[in-house]
Design a protein around this motif. Structure first.
Motif, mmCIF file in Angstrom:
data_model
loop_
_atom_site.group_PDB
_atom_site.id
_atom_site.type_symbol
_atom_site.label_atom_id
_atom_site.label_comp_id
_atom_site.label_asym_id
_atom_site.label_seq_id
_atom_site.Cartn_x
_atom_site.Cartn_y
_atom_site.Cartn_z
ATOM 1 N N GLY A 25 0.672 -0.956 -0.282
ATOM 2 C CA GLY A 25 -0.041 0.111 -0.108
ATOM 3 C C GLY A 25 0.731 1.231 0.042
ATOM 4 O O GLY A 25 0.246 2.436 0.304
ATOM 5 N N HIS A 26 2.099 1.206 0.019
ATOM 6 C CA HIS A 26 2.860 2.448 -0.130
ATOM 7 C C HIS A 26 2.771 3.011 -1.516
ATOM 8 O O HIS A 26 2.586 2.346 -2.713
ATOM 9 C CB HIS A 26 4.203 2.184 0.336
ATOM 10 N N ASP A 27 3.271 4.264 -1.704
ATOM 11 C CA ASP A 27 3.331 4.966 -2.833
ATOM 12 C C ASP A 27 4.826 5.005 -3.355
ATOM 13 O O ASP A 27 5.788 5.389 -2.484
ATOM 14 C CB ASP A 27 2.894 6.743 -2.594
ATOM 15 N N LEU A 28 5.135 4.421 -4.601
ATOM 16 C CA LEU A 28 6.533 4.376 -5.138
ATOM 17 C C LEU A 28 7.103 5.221 -6.123
ATOM 18 O O LEU A 28 6.378 5.625 -6.976
ATOM 19 C CB LEU A 28 6.719 2.956 -5.525
ATOM 20 N N ILE A 29 8.035 5.675 -5.975
ATOM 21 C CA ILE A 29 8.972 6.648 -6.874
ATOM 22 C C ILE A 29 10.167 5.582 -7.163
ATOM 23 O O ILE A 29 10.797 5.509 -6.443
ATOM 24 C CB ILE A 29 9.610 7.901 -6.331
ATOM 25 N N VAL A 30 9.862 5.114 -8.607
ATOM 26 C CA VAL A 30 11.143 3.973 -9.084
ATOM 27 C C VAL A 30 11.951 4.859 -9.850
ATOM 28 O O VAL A 30 11.388 5.501 -10.946
ATOM 29 C CB VAL A 30 10.264 2.857 -9.983
ATOM 30 N N VAL A 31 13.224 4.923 -9.687
ATOM 31 C CA VAL A 31 14.144 5.607 -10.367
ATOM 32 C C VAL A 31 15.197 4.558 -10.861
ATOM 33 O O VAL A 31 15.657 3.480 -10.123
ATOM 34 C CB VAL A 31 15.153 6.527 -9.531
ATOM 35 N N GLY A 32 15.297 4.770 -12.329
ATOM 36 C CA GLY A 32 16.148 3.994 -13.215
ATOM 37 C C GLY A 32 16.623 4.557 -14.193
ATOM 38 O O GLY A 32 16.317 5.711 -14.508
ATOM 39 N N ARG A 33 17.673 3.953 -14.760
ATOM 40 C CA ARG A 33 18.411 4.543 -16.171
ATOM 41 C C ARG A 33 17.897 4.078 -17.303
ATOM 42 O O ARG A 33 17.820 4.888 -18.184
ATOM 43 C CB ARG A 33 20.118 4.004 -15.956
ATOM 44 N N ASP A 34 17.334 2.973 -17.473
ATOM 45 C CA ASP A 34 16.598 2.280 -18.739
ATOM 46 C C ASP A 34 15.111 2.624 -18.504
ATOM 47 O O ASP A 34 14.339 2.398 -17.766
ATOM 48 C CB ASP A 34 16.820 1.050 -18.763
ATOM 49 N N ALA A 35 14.532 3.670 -19.638
ATOM 50 C CA ALA A 35 13.509 4.139 -19.486
ATOM 51 C C ALA A 35 12.159 3.134 -19.735
ATOM 52 O O ALA A 35 11.281 3.120 -18.879
ATOM 53 C CB ALA A 35 13.382 5.237 -20.912
ATOM 54 N N GLY A 36 12.419 1.921 -20.404
ATOM 55 C CA GLY A 36 11.645 1.040 -20.643
ATOM 56 C C GLY A 36 11.221 0.427 -19.405
ATOM 57 O O GLY A 36 10.140 0.099 -19.132
ATOM 58 N N ARG A 37 12.181 -0.351 -18.905
ATOM 59 C CA ARG A 37 12.052 -1.001 -17.732
ATOM 60 C C ARG A 37 11.705 -0.033 -16.468
ATOM 61 O O ARG A 37 10.713 -0.825 -15.693
ATOM 62 C CB ARG A 37 13.512 -1.790 -17.133
ATOM 63 N N THR A 38 12.288 1.189 -16.391
ATOM 64 C CA THR A 38 11.614 1.852 -15.217
ATOM 65 C C THR A 38 10.294 1.969 -15.242
ATOM 66 O O THR A 38 9.649 2.095 -14.085
ATOM 67 C CB THR A 38 12.516 3.118 -15.092
ATOM 68 N N ARG A 39 9.795 2.437 -16.443
ATOM 69 C CA ARG A 39 8.426 2.654 -16.463
ATOM 70 C C ARG A 39 7.551 1.583 -16.479
ATOM 71 O O ARG A 39 6.305 1.602 -15.904
ATOM 72 C CB ARG A 39 8.155 3.336 -17.748
#
Length: 269
Positions: A25-39
Motif C-alpha cells: 500500500g505504499h506510494d513508490l517513486i521508481v528511479v532507473g536509468r533504462d526508460a522502458g524497464r523503469t516505466r
C-alpha cells in the motif's frame, strides 16, 4: 501510506522491493536509468517513474530537483550501483564504480537533506559483504594508482564507503540511516565481470531470489522500530553484519564525508 523512493528500481532487488512495497500500500517513486524497464516497474506498482543515469551527476542533480518537489519523502533507498570489470572514468571525471556506488547517492542524499529532515525520513543504503575485500588505504577516494584486478576490490571498497556513509549520515543529521547486505542474489548484476561470473558459479547453490534479497530493504523501509543502532549495518535481516573493523571508525567516516563533499563542491555541513 508512505512515500518511498527507490533508486536502481528498474530491475533486481530494487524492482522486487518496489513491487512488495506497493503491494503493502505504499506510494513508490521508481528511479532507473533504462526508460522502458523503469516505466514498466512503476506501472506495475501504480507508482511514478523517474529517469536518471548515476554516471552523470547533472542527471542526479536534476533527479534531486524533481524529488524535492514531493510533499514528503518517508524513505530514500539508495540502491543503484554497479561493478565495472574495466577501469573507466565518467563524464564527471570520477572512476565509474566510485561514482555509481557512492558519489551519486551521496550527492542525491545531501541535496535532498532538507526534504528528508522535514519528513523525518529514513535513508537506506545497499551495501555488501564485499566490503571485507576493500583496499587497505583509500581515504583520498582516488584509485588510479591501484591494480584494477577486474574491479572486485574497487567494488568492495565502495561498499565499505557506503557503510561508513550510512553511519556518518546518522551521526551528522540525526536521520535514521541504515546499510545492509542483501545476500548473494540471483540477478544480472555485474554480468560483464568475468571474476563475478566465476564467483557466482561457486556460490550458485547459496544464491537467493531477488525477492529474498529485497527482504531487508522492505523490512528496513517499513519497520516501526529498527532492531539495531542508528547508522548500523545489517547482513540481510540481522544487525551487526560482517564488516571490516574500519566500518565502525568514526574518524574515517568523517574524513570520507568531508572528502566526498570536497569532490562534489558541497559544504561539509
Amino acid at each position: 501510506m508512505s512515500t518511498i523512493v527507490i533508486t536502481g528500481g528498474s530491475s533486481g532487488i530494487g524492482a522486487a522491493a518496489a513491487r512488495e512495497l506497493a503491494r503493502r500500500g505504499h506510494d513508490l517513486i521508481v528511479v532507473g536509468r533504462d526508460a522502458g524497464r523503469t516505466r514498466s516497474v512503476a506501472a506495475e506498482c501504480g507508482g511514478t517513474a523517474l529517469l536518471a543515469d548515476f554516471s552523470r551527476l547533472d542527471e542526479v542533480r536534476g533527479l534531486a530537483d524533481e524529488l524535492a518537489r514531493l510533499p514528503r519523502i518517508d524513505v530514500l533507498a539508495n540502491n543503484a550501483g554497479g561493478l565495472m570489470h574495466r577501469r573507466e572514468l565518467t563524464v564527471d571525471g570520477f572512476e565509474r564504480t566510485l561514482q555509481l556506488n557512492h558519489l551519486a547517492p551521496y550527492l542525491l542524499t545531501r541535496l535532498l537533506q532538507p526534504r528528508l529532515t522535514a519528513s523525518g525520513a529514513r535513508v537506506l543504503h545497499t551495501a555488501s559483504v564485499a566490503n571485507l575485500v576493500a583496499w587497505r588505504r583509500f581515504e583520498t577516494l582516488d584509485w588510479s594508482d591501484r591494480r584494477w584486478g577486474g574491479g572486485w576490490r574497487a567494488y568492495g571498497t565502495s561498499k565499505l564507503v557506503t557503510i561508513l556513509f550510512a553511519r556518518e549520515l546518522a551521526r551528522r543529521t540525526g536521520l535514521e540511516s541504515y546499510s545492509f547486505h542483501p545476500g548473494y542474489v540471483r540477478t544480472s548484476f555485474g554480468a560483464e565481470s568475468p571474476i563475478l561470473r566465476r564467483f557466482t558459479n561457486l556460490v550458485e547453490s547459496a544464491q537467493i531470489s531477488p525477492e529474498s534479497g529485497a527482504a531487508p530493504l522492505v523490512q528496513l523501509a517499513t519497520a516501526d522500530e529498527v532492531p539495531g543502532e542508528n547508522g548500523g549495518y545489517f547482513s540481510q535481516l540481522q544487525p551487526e553484519g560482517r564488516a571490516q573493523r574500519r566500518a565502525k571508525d568514526p574518524e574515517l567516516a568523517a574524513r570520507i564525508w568531508a572528502r566526498s563533499a570536497e569532490l562534489l563542491h558541497l559544504p561539509v555541513d
